[in-house]
Scaffold this motif. Structure first.
Motif, PDB file in Angstrom:
ATOM      1  N   ASP A  30      -5.049  10.675   1.621  1.00 24.08           N
ATOM      2  CA  ASP A  30      -6.065  11.719   1.572  1.00 24.08           C
ATOM      3  C   ASP A  30      -6.578  11.886   0.147  1.00 24.08           C
ATOM      4  OD1 ASP A  30      -4.158  13.189   0.206  1.00 24.08           O
ATOM      5  OD2 ASP A  30      -3.565  14.370   1.956  1.00 24.08           O
ATOM      6  N   ALA A  31      -7.242  12.986  -0.137  1.00 25.83           N
ATOM      7  CA  ALA A  31      -7.890  13.176  -1.437  1.00 25.83           C
ATOM      8  C   ALA A  31      -6.893  13.186  -2.594  1.00 25.83           C
ATOM      9  CB  ALA A  31      -8.693  14.481  -1.414  1.00 25.83           C
ATOM     10  N   SER A  32      -5.633  13.552  -2.333  1.00 24.44           N
ATOM     11  CA  SER A  32      -4.637  13.550  -3.406  1.00 24.44           C
ATOM     12  C   SER A  32      -4.468  12.158  -3.998  1.00 24.44           C
ATOM     13  CB  SER A  32      -3.289  14.059  -2.876  1.00 24.44           C
ATOM     14  OG  SER A  32      -3.382  15.396  -2.456  1.00 24.44           O
ATOM     15  N   ASN A  33      -4.635  11.142  -3.155  1.00 23.25           N
ATOM     16  CA  ASN A  33      -4.496   9.772  -3.626  1.00 23.25           C
ATOM     17  C   ASN A  33      -5.555   9.423  -4.668  1.00 23.25           C
ATOM     18  OD1 ASN A  33      -3.258   7.103  -3.449  1.00 23.25           O
ATOM     19  ND2 ASN A  33      -5.189   6.479  -2.526  1.00 23.25           N
ATOM     20  N   ASP A  34      -6.770   9.926  -4.487  1.00 19.48           N
ATOM     21  CA  ASP A  34      -7.837   9.665  -5.444  1.00 19.48           C
ATOM     22  C   ASP A  34      -7.576  10.379  -6.764  1.00 19.48           C
ATOM     23  OD1 ASP A  34      -9.393   7.945  -3.920  1.00 19.48           O
ATOM     24  OD2 ASP A  34     -10.358   9.592  -2.865  1.00 19.48           O
ATOM     25  N   TYR A  35      -6.780  11.455  -6.733  1.00 19.24           N
ATOM     26  CA  TYR A  35      -6.433  12.147  -7.975  1.00 19.24           C
ATOM     27  C   TYR A  35      -5.405  11.347  -8.771  1.00 19.24           C
ATOM     28  CZ  TYR A  35      -4.248  15.505 -11.123  1.00 19.24           C
ATOM     29  OH  TYR A  35      -3.727  16.127 -12.231  1.00 19.24           O
ATOM     30  N   ASP A  58       2.300  14.263   2.865  1.00 19.18           N
ATOM     31  CA  ASP A  58       2.070  15.135   4.009  1.00 19.18           C
ATOM     32  C   ASP A  58       0.664  14.977   4.580  1.00 19.18           C
ATOM     33  OD1 ASP A  58       4.623  16.255   3.693  1.00 19.18           O
ATOM     34  OD2 ASP A  58       3.865  17.608   2.139  1.00 19.18           O
ATOM     35  N   GLY A  59      -0.060  13.947   4.133  1.00 21.48           N
ATOM     36  CA  GLY A  59      -1.433  13.760   4.584  1.00 21.48           C
ATOM     37  C   GLY A  59      -1.509  13.475   6.066  1.00 21.48           C
ATOM     38  N   ALA A  60      -2.558  13.979   6.693  1.00 21.51           N
ATOM     39  CA  ALA A  60      -2.747  13.776   8.135  1.00 21.51           C
ATOM     40  C   ALA A  60      -3.272  12.381   8.434  1.00 21.51           C
ATOM     41  CB  ALA A  60      -3.711  14.830   8.679  1.00 21.51           C
ATOM     42  N   THR A  61      -3.845  11.729   7.415  1.00 15.45           N
ATOM     43  CA  THR A  61      -4.348  10.364   7.566  1.00 15.45           C
ATOM     44  C   THR A  61      -3.530   9.441   6.670  1.00 15.45           C
ATOM     45  OG1 THR A  61      -6.001  10.817   5.860  1.00 15.45           O
ATOM     46  CG2 THR A  61      -6.684  11.091   8.156  1.00 15.45           C
ATOM     47  N   MET A  62      -3.877   8.160   6.695  1.00 16.55           N
ATOM     48  CA  MET A  62      -3.133   7.153   5.920  1.00 16.55           C
ATOM     49  C   MET A  62      -2.985   7.596   4.460  1.00 16.55           C
ATOM     50  SD  MET A  62      -4.045   3.127   5.868  1.00 16.55           S
ATOM     51  CE  MET A  62      -2.985   1.890   5.145  1.00 16.55           C
ATOM     52  N   TRP A  89       0.790  -1.233   0.000  1.00 14.39           N
ATOM     53  CA  TRP A  89       0.000   0.000   0.000  1.00 14.39           C
ATOM     54  C   TRP A  89       0.824   1.287   0.000  1.00 14.39           C
ATOM     55  CZ3 TRP A  89      -0.238   4.159   3.312  1.00 14.39           C
ATOM     56  CH2 TRP A  89       0.503   4.064   4.489  1.00 14.39           C
ATOM     57  N   TYR A  90       2.116   1.221   0.365  1.00 10.87           N
ATOM     58  CA  TYR A  90       2.804   2.496   0.622  1.00 10.87           C
ATOM     59  C   TYR A  90       3.038   3.324  -0.637  1.00 10.87           C
ATOM     60  CZ  TYR A  90       7.438   0.377  -0.535  1.00 10.87           C
ATOM     61  OH  TYR A  90       8.492  -0.231  -1.142  1.00 10.87           O
ATOM     62  N   TYR A  91       2.906   2.724  -1.838  1.00  9.94           N
ATOM     63  CA  TYR A  91       3.019   3.530  -3.055  1.00  9.94           C
ATOM     64  C   TYR A  91       1.924   4.594  -3.104  1.00  9.94           C
ATOM     65  CZ  TYR A  91      -0.445   0.028  -4.265  1.00  9.94           C
ATOM     66  OH  TYR A  91      -1.544  -0.788  -4.233  1.00  9.94           O
ATOM     67  N   MET A  92       0.803   4.338  -2.434  1.00  8.28           N
ATOM     68  CA  MET A  92      -0.256   5.355  -2.378  1.00  8.28           C
ATOM     69  C   MET A  92       0.159   6.537  -1.508  1.00  8.28           C
ATOM     70  SD  MET A  92      -3.810   3.234  -2.113  1.00  8.28           S
ATOM     71  CE  MET A  92      -3.872   1.489  -2.494  1.00  8.28           C
ATOM     72  N   ARG A  93       1.014   6.274  -0.523  1.00  4.96           N
ATOM     73  CA  ARG A  93       1.470   7.358   0.347  1.00  4.96           C
ATOM     74  C   ARG A  93       2.335   8.350  -0.432  1.00  4.96           C
ATOM     75  NH1 ARG A  93      -0.196   9.916   4.994  1.00  4.96           N
ATOM     76  NH2 ARG A  93       1.583  10.911   5.978  1.00  4.96           N
TER      77      ARG A  93
END
Length: 609
Positions: A256-261, A250-254, A241-245
């Motif tokens: 964030d919305a940038s991942n959906d972009y 800098d997301g406050a959660t695992m 999963w860490y490729y999504m990070r």
């Protein structure tokens, strides 16, 4: 219910694990149920057994045993003397307890036998035919069921991700009989569990087991002394999963919305191990995160490309006990005959013979890896990349060759030398602005531009289909065309060279970024197009692909006798006259009148007399 022996056996089976690893190691055991069923196709009587390796969750919990072609069924049938009927055969191979189970998995040669109307079929065809027959009889059909491969994520090592579990065994007071809380999750407020960073693995096992500050904690439920889990997670857990990070560092959660972009990923590239393991786990992890509301997509990757392996020669020597010592290729002296075939291999350190182990996938265990630092120090990183990419289609394995790597180095040296030669002629920045849409140019310039843009069109296509080896061979064609061009001092001639070399550098940049970037700047192309990293991809000029003249093969009575050059706009009558005027026809015809002239547009002209 009326068979206590069978009931006891079933209770014993319930105590065992059901993972693939546990089932594989367990000795096959079973008892006859004392009843039979009728085979749905043949009508034969089939005995029913209870076995300790059949899972209730597989199908309907009852399966048809195929002892001839399934390793577990074979072991079970052999142990209990159950008939073994061979139903898949390969011509030319004899019945063998060691190999005939494998025949069912043979993709090409397995043919059914002893199968009634279904005999003589390729086994995969037979599967579909039998499923269709069951469907017709309303007794069954094909169905796909999905399950995740068993995944043991714990590792007995220091450097993995901590498993957030605390083990509470109960009170530590003498005489206390408190059972304890068992395995308790670390409270969310105490996450993440961080590893101590001052431990040093010394080969004696996991140092976390001896680190009191990490190991000893209070139970989150009862507050009594407990111990922290010291196993850590397999790195697959992180890489699933860490490729999504990366999309939201800098997301406050695992995530964030940038991942959906940014996600799902456009292209996944990996070796076969990744295709069957990492890809599976990453898909599982994505669906977990989707169900938790962290994602809005279902699949992590849009396209998959499985790359081939690099192979290399390997050499070894066996000791008296049969243990192999593997030698690095550079530790071996190879003597060859006059045709370049190896006739003797010896170790450089002692001069004693070593054995050739063939070509194998590069691995540290066989010492047949090529050390990148040594190679790069000699030839440069760009040569290493160019050779690996040029060695073959990226989805197939390729054999490493020192001579092939040297060939890639010679090609890049030619690119480098041509760039400096061209720089001495004229500024690339000025020539890059030449307007090819106006004016007429002599045929050599047209021929060069036709070749450059024809090859560019193919390279563009090869990049899109990930056929990278032909990208390099196409770049070699571009350089050959530029080197063969007879230039003069006119602006058009110089501009044609710069246009072609500018295109070559952009095509090579993904493969050889260092050389391409250096030449791009030295030739001044950055002043026109900006930095090479941001330069637009070269576009095929459709006008350059329009030829004024075409060359047709000339056949006389069906035999190739040369060629004839005509205008690209020439009609059939003009082509016929040009062919009849060739020296080859006049010489062979000896004054004879041709019976007919056949013109195949764009390809050939054939004179028959």
């Amino acid at each position: 219910k009326g068979n206590p022996t069978l009931a006891a056996f079933i209770e014993e089976c319930k105590k065992g694990g059901t993972t693939e690893a546990e089932l594989a190691l367990r000795e096959k055991a079973g008892l006859p149920l004392g009843m039979t069923v009728k085979h749905p196709i043949t009508g034969d009587t089939v005995p029913v057994w209870v076995g300790n390796y059949v899972l209730m969750t597989y199908g309907d919990g009852a399966v048809m045993g195929v002892p001839a072609h399934d390793e577990r069924d074979f072991a079970f049938a052999k142990k209990y003397g159950i008939d073994i009927l061979q139903v898949v055969h390969i011509d030319g191979e004899h019945f063998s307890y060691d190999h005939w189970q494998d025949w069912y998995t043979d993709k090409q040669r397995g043919i059914t036998i002893n199968s009634g109307n279904f005999s003589g079929l390729h086994h995969k065809v037979a599967v579909d035919a039998i499923a269709a027959a069951l469907q017709t009889l309303r007794l069954g059909g094909k169905k796909t069921t999905w399950r995740l491969r068993d995944w043991g994520i714990s590792r007995q090592r220091y450097w993995g991700t901590p498993i957030p579990i605390i083990h509470c065994d109960g009170s530590s007071e003498p005489g206390a009989e408190a059972p304890g809380c068992g395995s308790v999750p670390v409270p969310e407020k105490d996450l993440p569990v961080l590893l101590p960073e001052d431990l040093v693995p010394d080969g004696s096992g996991n140092p976390l087991k001896h680190c009191a500050s990490f190991l000893n904690v209070a139970c989150p439920q009862c507050g009594k002394p407990a111990r922290r889990e010291t196993d850590t997670m397999d790195t697959f857990v992180d890489s699933a999963w860490y490729y999504m990070r990366y999309t939201c560092p800098d997301g406050a959660t695992m995530v964030d919305a940038s991942n959906d972009y940014w996600m799902p990923m456009d292209q996944y590239i990996g070796g076969i191990e990744h295709a069957v393991l990492h890809l599976l786990y990453a898909r599982f992890w994505t669906k977990v995160m989707r169900d938790m509301g962290l994602l809005t997509f279902d699949e992590p990757f849009t396209k998959l490309f499985t790359q081939g392996m690099l192979l290399h020669d390997c050499y070894y020597r066996e000791d008296a006990a049969g243990a192999k010592r593997w030698f690095y290729p550079n530790e071996v002296l190879i003597e060859q005959d006059d045709k370049g075939r190896p006739i003797r291999t010896t170790a450089k350190d002692d001069g004693l013979p070593v054995l050739y182990g063939g070509t194998e996938k590069m691995s540290k265990s066989k010492n047949n890896v090529v050390e990148p630092r040594e190679f790069i120090s000699k030839f440069g990183a760009d040569t290493a990349r160019a050779f690996v990419i040029f060695s073959g289609p990226p989805d197939q394995s390729a054999i490493w060759s020192d001579s092939g790597a040297e060939g890639a180095f010679r090609f890049l040296r030619r690119v480098w030398n041509f760039g400096f030669k061209l720089n001495a002629i004229n500024s690339g920045a000025a020539c890059a602005r030449f307007d090819w849409s106006t004016g007429t140019f002599y045929k050599e310039i047209k021929a060069l531009r036709f070749e450059i843009h024809t090859v560019l069109k193919q390279i563009d296509f090869d990049y899109q289909r990930m056929q990278y080896n032909t990208v390099v061979s196409g770049s070699m064609k571009l350089l050959n065309a530029l080197e063969d061009f007879k230039s003069d001092t006119t602006d058009a001639s110089t501009a044609a060279l710069h246009e072609g070399f500018n295109i070559l550098l952009r095509c090579l940049y993904p493969v050889t970024p260092h050389i391409a970037h250096a030449l791009w700047v030295d030739l001044g192309y950055d002043k026109q197009h900006g930095d090479l990293l941001d330069a637009p991809w070269p576009q095929v000029d459709a006008n350059a692909l329009q030829k004024d003249e075409i060359e047709l093969m000339l056949q006389i009575n069906g035999k190739l006798r040369g060629s004839v050059t005509v205008s690209a706009a020439a009609d059939k009558a003009t082509i016929e006259l040009a062919a009849l005027a060739t020296e080859a026809f006049i010489k062979l015809a000896g004054g004879a009148v041709p019976k007919k002239v056949i013109v195949v547009p764009g390809r050939l002209v054939n004179i028959v007399f």
